[in-house]
Design an enzyme around this catalytic site. Sequence first.
Site, PDB file in Angstrom:
ATOM      1  N   ASP A  26      15.397 -38.867  12.851  1.00 36.53           N
ATOM      2  CA  ASP A  26      14.074 -38.781  12.220  1.00 36.53           C
ATOM      3  C   ASP A  26      13.016 -39.513  13.041  1.00 36.53           C
ATOM      4  OD1 ASP A  26      12.250 -38.070  10.268  1.00 36.53           O
ATOM      5  OD2 ASP A  26      12.642 -39.840   9.049  1.00 36.53           O
ATOM      6  N   ASN A  74      13.713 -27.583   6.203  1.00 37.67           N
ATOM      7  CA  ASN A  74      12.864 -27.516   7.392  1.00 37.67           C
ATOM      8  C   ASN A  74      12.293 -26.118   7.637  1.00 37.67           C
ATOM      9  OD1 ASN A  74      14.847 -29.908   9.312  1.00 37.67           O
ATOM     10  ND2 ASN A  74      13.044 -30.244   8.017  1.00 37.67           N
TER      11      ASN A  74
END
Length: 252
Positions: A26, A74
Amino acid sequence: MKGQNRVMKASLDKNNIPKHIAIIMDGNGRWAQKKGAMRVFGHRNAITAVRESIEGCSELGVDFLTLYAFSTENWSRPKDEIEALMELLVQTMSEETPTMMKNNIRLITIGDVDSLPEKCHQNLKETMRTTAANTGMTLIVALSYSGRWEIQQAVKAIVNKVVNKELEIDAIDQSEIGRHMNTGGIPDPELLIRTSGELRISNFLLWQMAYTELYFTEVLWPDFRKEHLHEAIIAYQNRERRFGKTGEQIKP
C-alpha cells in the site's frame, strides 16, 4: 544503510523465520502524489520493492510469499489507472521470469484471474507454466482477489458437493472449508506486513489470518526494502504466539 541492514539481518533468528509471509503493498498513490506525479508513477516505481521483497524472503528460506496486487474493489478505480496497472503487471512478469528461474521460485495466483484482460491472463499462465517445476519459494500473487469473494466461492463449491451427494454435511469441518479456499494446501500466513501506515487488512485472506501476526509500517510501498522486511520479521520473532492458550501453557 547496507551496513545497518547487514547488522539487522545478522540479528534474525534463523530458526524462527515465518514459513509464509503475506504483504499488503500500500502507498503507491501517496508516494507519487508527494512527488507531484500521477498515481501510475507510484505503481511503476514499486517494482523495486516487489523485487527486494521476493529476493529477501527467498534468501531467508521463506516457503511462501503472498503479495496483494489487485483486489476486486480495485476495479472501481479510474479506467486509465487500471489499464496502466495491467500493462505493468504483464511487463513485470515477463521481466522477472528469468530471475524467478534463477532463484528456483514458483509463481501461482489466487483470485478471479479469469476476469483479468486476456493479455494479462495469458502472460500470467505462461509464467506459471515456465516456473511450475521450481522447488524453492512459492510466490503467490493475489489478483482480482478479496477474502469475502474467496469465502463465497468456497461456500458455493461445498454446497454443490452436498447437493450432488459427494459430501456429507457432518463432514464439513474447518479442514474441509480450508481445502476449498484458493490457498488450499498452503499453510496460513504467520506474518502479515502492511505498508503506508494504514491499520486494516482490507478484505485480504480473511479465513487464513485467524492467528496471523500483523505488522504495520509507515513506509510507503515504493520505499520498502529488505531492511524493512527484516524489521518486520524481528518484530514477529519478539512476539509470543499463543493460539488461544496462556503464556504458561506454551512455555517449554
